[in-house]
Design a protein around this motif. Structure first.
Motif, PDB file in Angstrom:
ATOM      1  N   MET A   1       0.769  -1.023  -0.037  1.00 61.34           N
ATOM      2  CA  MET A   1      -0.020   0.170  -0.011  1.00 61.34           C
ATOM      3  C   MET A   1       0.945   1.134  -0.090  1.00 61.34           C
ATOM      4  SD  MET A   1      -2.942   0.950  -0.238  1.00 61.34           S
ATOM      5  CE  MET A   1      -4.535   2.061   0.445  1.00 61.34           C
ATOM      6  N   LEU A   2       2.077   1.232   0.972  1.00 59.50           N
ATOM      7  CA  LEU A   2       2.850   2.354   0.749  1.00 59.50           C
ATOM      8  C   LEU A   2       3.590   2.506  -0.699  1.00 59.50           C
ATOM      9  CD1 LEU A   2       4.375   2.252   4.176  1.00 59.50           C
ATOM     10  CD2 LEU A   2       2.714   3.869   3.405  1.00 59.50           C
ATOM     11  N   ARG A   3       3.941   1.481  -1.334  1.00 63.79           N
ATOM     12  CA  ARG A   3       4.552   1.678  -2.689  1.00 63.79           C
ATOM     13  C   ARG A   3       3.617   2.389  -3.526  1.00 63.79           C
ATOM     14  NH1 ARG A   3       8.777  -1.442  -4.331  1.00 63.79           N
ATOM     15  NH2 ARG A   3       8.703  -2.535  -2.681  1.00 63.79           N
ATOM     16  N   LYS A   4       2.251   1.842  -3.556  1.00 59.57           N
ATOM     17  CA  LYS A   4       1.343   2.508  -4.417  1.00 59.57           C
ATOM     18  C   LYS A   4       1.190   3.995  -4.005  1.00 59.57           C
ATOM     19  CE  LYS A   4      -1.872  -1.065  -5.462  1.00 59.57           C
ATOM     20  NZ  LYS A   4      -3.167  -1.736  -5.524  1.00 59.57           N
ATOM     21  N   PHE A   5       1.032   4.362  -2.621  1.00 58.55           N
ATOM     22  CA  PHE A   5       1.151   5.872  -2.548  1.00 58.55           C
ATOM     23  C   PHE A   5       2.503   6.590  -2.757  1.00 58.55           C
ATOM     24  CE2 PHE A   5       1.606   9.317   0.747  1.00 58.55           C
ATOM     25  CZ  PHE A   5       0.388   9.952   0.613  1.00 58.55           C
ATOM     26  N   GLY A   6       3.517   5.860  -2.765  1.00 58.49           N
ATOM     27  CA  GLY A   6       4.871   6.386  -3.040  1.00 58.49           C
ATOM     28  C   GLY A   6       4.791   6.787  -4.550  1.00 58.49           C
ATOM     29  N   ARG A   7       4.177   5.991  -5.501  1.00 54.69           N
ATOM     30  CA  ARG A   7       4.267   6.256  -6.837  1.00 54.69           C
ATOM     31  C   ARG A   7       3.435   7.379  -7.346  1.00 54.69           C
ATOM     32  NH1 ARG A   7       2.367   2.002 -10.640  1.00 54.69           N
ATOM     33  NH2 ARG A   7       3.458   3.166 -12.079  1.00 54.69           N
ATOM     34  N   LEU A   8       2.526   8.110  -6.461  1.00 52.59           N
ATOM     35  CA  LEU A   8       2.122   9.254  -6.690  1.00 52.59           C
ATOM     36  C   LEU A   8       3.046  10.271  -6.900  1.00 52.59           C
ATOM     37  CD1 LEU A   8      -1.107   9.083  -4.451  1.00 52.59           C
ATOM     38  CD2 LEU A   8      -1.104   8.692  -7.005  1.00 52.59           C
ATOM     39  N   PHE A   9       4.219  10.203  -6.192  1.00 53.87           N
ATOM     40  CA  PHE A   9       5.184  11.571  -5.968  1.00 53.87           C
ATOM     41  C   PHE A   9       6.366  11.045  -6.845  1.00 53.87           C
ATOM     42  CE2 PHE A   9       3.027  11.316  -1.976  1.00 53.87           C
ATOM     43  CZ  PHE A   9       2.650  12.355  -2.043  1.00 53.87           C
TER      44      PHE A   9
END
Length: 80
Positions: free
Chosen positions: A1-9
């Motif tokens: 889940m954190l990886r998906k959130f990190g891809r936004l940036f």
């Protein structure tokens, strides 16, 4: 889940890079206009131009980084 959130940036293509550069330019020019209001002499104009120049340098660096990242991915694919 954190990886998906990190891809936004992560900037993935030139269109996203130009949107970010545009947003930086809008903020920098707003800041430069505040400098002109506070200091209506040559120092205000110097800081106004410096704000715009900083965006140009940062934008060039962002676009170069995209270019080098694309080349690195292509080289990794050729190595496999």
């Amino acid at each position: 889940m954190l990886r998906k959130f990190g891809r936004l940036f992560v900037i993935k293509n030139r269109f996203e890079a130009f949107l970010i550069i545009f947003a930086l330019a809008m903020g920098a020019m707003d800041r430069g206009s505040h400098y002109l209001e506070a200091m209506p002499n040559w120092l205000g104009w110097t800081l106004f131009v410096a704000c715009g120049g900083a965006v140009m340098l940062g934008g060039a660096k962002i676009l170069d980084a995209l270019h080098y990242e694309r080349e690195r991915k292509e080289a990794e694919l050729e190595a496999c």
